[in-house]
Design a protein around this motif. Sequence first.
Motif, PDB file in Angstrom:
ATOM      1  N   VAL A 116       0.828  -1.191   0.012  1.00  0.00           N
ATOM      2  CA  VAL A 116       0.080   0.177   0.142  1.00  0.00           C
ATOM      3  C   VAL A 116       0.936   1.274   0.146  1.00  0.00           C
ATOM      4  CG1 VAL A 116      -1.836  -1.223   1.363  1.00  0.00           C
ATOM      5  CG2 VAL A 116      -0.195   0.229   2.515  1.00  0.00           C
ATOM      6  N   THR A 117       0.344   2.314  -0.160  1.00  0.00           N
ATOM      7  CA  THR A 117       0.914   3.657  -0.179  1.00  0.00           C
ATOM      8  C   THR A 117       1.062   4.041   1.011  1.00  0.00           C
ATOM      9  OG1 THR A 117      -0.757   5.257  -0.838  1.00  0.00           O
ATOM     10  CG2 THR A 117       0.517   4.044  -2.591  1.00  0.00           C
ATOM     11  N   TYR A 165      -1.615   6.387   6.095  1.00  0.00           N
ATOM     12  CA  TYR A 165      -1.958   7.535   6.846  1.00  0.00           C
ATOM     13  C   TYR A 165      -3.325   7.743   7.317  1.00  0.00           C
ATOM     14  CZ  TYR A 165      -2.080  12.598   7.770  1.00  0.00           C
ATOM     15  OH  TYR A 165      -2.695  13.439   8.314  1.00  0.00           O
ATOM     16  N   ARG A 166      -3.925   7.646   6.023  1.00  0.00           N
ATOM     17  CA  ARG A 166      -5.417   7.940   6.343  1.00  0.00           C
ATOM     18  C   ARG A 166      -6.142   6.958   7.088  1.00  0.00           C
ATOM     19  NH1 ARG A 166      -5.089   9.244   0.473  1.00  0.00           N
ATOM     20  NH2 ARG A 166      -5.804   7.003   0.036  1.00  0.00           N
ATOM     21  N   ALA A 167      -5.674   5.762   7.115  1.00  0.00           N
ATOM     22  CA  ALA A 167      -6.443   4.874   7.840  1.00  0.00           C
ATOM     23  C   ALA A 167      -6.039   4.781   9.309  1.00  0.00           C
ATOM     24  CB  ALA A 167      -5.958   3.352   7.453  1.00  0.00           C
ATOM     25  N   GLU A 210       6.506  -5.978   5.467  1.00  0.00           N
ATOM     26  CA  GLU A 210       6.212  -7.272   4.883  1.00  0.00           C
ATOM     27  C   GLU A 210       5.461  -7.743   6.005  1.00  0.00           C
ATOM     28  OE1 GLU A 210       6.734  -8.332   2.040  1.00  0.00           O
ATOM     29  OE2 GLU A 210       7.724  -6.694   1.149  1.00  0.00           O
ATOM     30  N   LEU A 211       5.579  -7.794   7.146  1.00  0.00           N
ATOM     31  CA  LEU A 211       4.910  -8.594   8.192  1.00  0.00           C
ATOM     32  C   LEU A 211       3.588  -7.810   8.682  1.00  0.00           C
ATOM     33  CD1 LEU A 211       7.633  -9.736  10.809  1.00  0.00           C
ATOM     34  CD2 LEU A 211       6.765 -11.103   8.669  1.00  0.00           C
ATOM     35  N   SER A 212       3.500  -6.448   8.691  1.00  0.00           N
ATOM     36  CA  SER A 212       2.337  -5.682   8.914  1.00  0.00           C
ATOM     37  C   SER A 212       1.421  -5.812   7.912  1.00  0.00           C
ATOM     38  CB  SER A 212       2.735  -4.209   8.787  1.00  0.00           C
ATOM     39  OG  SER A 212       3.674  -4.007   9.669  1.00  0.00           O
ATOM     40  N   ALA A 213       0.118  -6.007   8.167  1.00  0.00           N
ATOM     41  CA  ALA A 213      -1.064  -6.485   7.401  1.00  0.00           C
ATOM     42  C   ALA A 213      -2.171  -5.530   7.136  1.00  0.00           C
ATOM     43  CB  ALA A 213      -1.503  -7.871   7.534  1.00  0.00           C
ATOM     44  N   ALA A 214      -2.857  -5.491   6.009  1.00  0.00           N
ATOM     45  CA  ALA A 214      -3.961  -4.607   6.097  1.00  0.00           C
ATOM     46  C   ALA A 214      -5.097  -5.578   5.425  1.00  0.00           C
ATOM     47  CB  ALA A 214      -3.675  -3.231   5.161  1.00  0.00           C
ATOM     48  N   VAL A 215      -6.240  -4.935   5.721  1.00  0.00           N
ATOM     49  CA  VAL A 215      -7.822  -5.765   5.125  1.00  0.00           C
ATOM     50  C   VAL A 215      -8.125  -4.308   4.079  1.00  0.00           C
ATOM     51  CG1 VAL A 215      -9.983  -6.531   5.150  1.00  0.00           C
ATOM     52  CG2 VAL A 215      -8.322  -6.998   6.971  1.00  0.00           C
ATOM     53  N   MET A 216      -8.219  -4.823   2.873  1.00  0.00           N
ATOM     54  CA  MET A 216      -8.483  -3.797   1.863  1.00  0.00           C
ATOM     55  C   MET A 216      -9.762  -3.798   1.584  1.00  0.00           C
ATOM     56  SD  MET A 216      -5.643  -2.043   1.587  1.00  0.00           S
ATOM     57  CE  MET A 216      -5.981  -1.026   0.216  1.00  0.00           C
ATOM     58  N   ALA A 217     -10.779  -2.780   1.552  1.00  0.00           N
ATOM     59  CA  ALA A 217     -11.805  -2.741   0.889  1.00  0.00           C
ATOM     60  C   ALA A 217     -11.736  -1.684  -0.582  1.00  0.00           C
ATOM     61  CB  ALA A 217     -13.098  -1.943   1.934  1.00  0.00           C
ATOM     62  N   ASP A 245      -9.755   0.025  -2.931  1.00  0.00           N
ATOM     63  CA  ASP A 245      -8.424   0.885  -2.657  1.00  0.00           C
ATOM     64  C   ASP A 245      -8.269   1.482  -1.181  1.00  0.00           C
ATOM     65  OD1 ASP A 245      -7.816   0.454  -5.190  1.00  0.00           O
ATOM     66  OD2 ASP A 245      -8.591   2.277  -5.948  1.00  0.00           O
ATOM     67  N   GLU A 246      -9.451   1.230  -0.170  1.00  0.00           N
ATOM     68  CA  GLU A 246      -9.182   1.695   1.099  1.00  0.00           C
ATOM     69  C   GLU A 246      -8.885   0.596   2.068  1.00  0.00           C
ATOM     70  OE1 GLU A 246     -12.438   4.341   3.538  1.00  0.00           O
ATOM     71  OE2 GLU A 246     -13.067   2.570   2.849  1.00  0.00           O
ATOM     72  N   ILE A 247      -8.031   1.183   2.746  1.00  0.00           N
ATOM     73  CA  ILE A 247      -7.716   0.063   4.093  1.00  0.00           C
ATOM     74  C   ILE A 247      -8.821   0.273   5.246  1.00  0.00           C
ATOM     75  CG2 ILE A 247      -6.245  -0.039   6.130  1.00  0.00           C
ATOM     76  CD1 ILE A 247      -3.937   1.099   4.294  1.00  0.00           C
ATOM     77  N   ALA A 248      -9.360  -0.890   5.244  1.00  0.00           N
ATOM     78  CA  ALA A 248     -10.581  -1.081   6.176  1.00  0.00           C
ATOM     79  C   ALA A 248     -10.103  -1.419   7.675  1.00  0.00           C
ATOM     80  CB  ALA A 248     -11.603  -2.025   5.748  1.00  0.00           C
ATOM     81  N   SER A 249      -9.110  -2.170   7.840  1.00  0.00           N
ATOM     82  CA  SER A 249      -8.286  -2.515   9.170  1.00  0.00           C
ATOM     83  C   SER A 249      -6.895  -2.808   8.774  1.00  0.00           C
ATOM     84  CB  SER A 249      -9.102  -3.770   9.603  1.00  0.00           C
ATOM     85  OG  SER A 249      -8.654  -4.185  11.052  1.00  0.00           O
ATOM     86  N   PHE A 250      -5.907  -2.753   9.720  1.00  0.00           N
ATOM     87  CA  PHE A 250      -4.659  -2.932   9.832  1.00  0.00           C
ATOM     88  C   PHE A 250      -3.814  -3.199  10.958  1.00  0.00           C
ATOM     89  CE2 PHE A 250      -5.062   1.495  10.931  1.00  0.00           C
ATOM     90  CZ  PHE A 250      -4.198   1.590  11.689  1.00  0.00           C
ATOM     91  N   THR A 251      -2.906  -3.678  11.073  1.00  0.00           N
ATOM     92  CA  THR A 251      -1.869  -3.928  12.045  1.00  0.00           C
ATOM     93  C   THR A 251      -0.760  -3.661  11.786  1.00  0.00           C
ATOM     94  OG1 THR A 251      -1.384  -5.392  14.153  1.00  0.00           O
ATOM     95  CG2 THR A 251      -1.644  -6.297  11.884  1.00  0.00           C
TER      96      THR A 251
END
Length: 296
Positions: free
Chosen positions: A160-161, A166-168, A203-210, A212-218
């Motif tokens: 992701v960018t 940042y927005r998420a 690489e280990l950090s993850a995101a759930v994408m909806a 082009d938008e990040i819905a959830s992340f760690t």
Amino acid sequence: MDIRLAVPEDAEAVAALRRIVFPYLVMKPELVSYALTTRTPEEHREAWVATEDGEVVGWGSGGSNTWTSDEGVSMIDVYVHPGYRRRGLGTELARIAQDHLVAAGMKKIRAFATEAAVEFATRQGFEPTRLVHYSGADPRVLPEMPPTPADLEIVSIATVTAEQAYRADVVAGADEPGDSPNDAVAFEQWVKDVWDAPGLDKELSAAVMAGDEIASFTAVERDGDRVWSGMTGTIPAYRGRGLAKLVKSVALRRAAEAGVVGAFTSNDDVNGPMLAVNEWLGYRRVATHTGLTRTL
């Protein structure tokens, strides 16, 4: 004993000291050096080390909170090697850091104290405001993986960018518990503090994408065989779907595959949803810190 300004060359010793004092915190030496070399005037950030015969045995730092709209809010961090306590080092480091913040025009100072250090902090003029729990887990032992909703996709943060992340982070963190709101971090400051910081493992950090938008992340920070959950968040429109549980399950599995054997995190005492997620993942409490503030 000698107290002097910290320099990047102290990074290895400071990281080693921090691991002795707080074995459940994760901070690689590169992050210490990075913090000392990327300070901006707006941060009013300074750090000191206490040494004996060239060995770093104490740390003190102070700086402003550049993520909040509250004016004049700052933070201090002080810790001393267990073998060198009750010699006045902590008191002197705290005094130096607070004097620095007063000179910088700060109006309030935030700090955290272990159970044994709360009395020391209150003698310094701090008042308890909240509790933060620290927990650890073995990422090699996890419950069954939750299903991924058909309308969503799990990706690595590396794909992701910075703007998307940042927005998420800003939206998800807007209602995070704390003594001051995280409501005023500029993109450039966030990039320096989070995106470009050497502790973040994209690489280990993850995101759930909806889409082009990040819905959830760690966000996962790594140091060798240990990781730290720097922030896990879900934007309000996607809450209640178990996405934090899903995204952390993915990240912890990736960490285990990469050779990580210890995962650590912290949660505010009033953050019931994340405490429940982490308990389900196998996190067990290892320490509790008291958050304190002092009005100058």
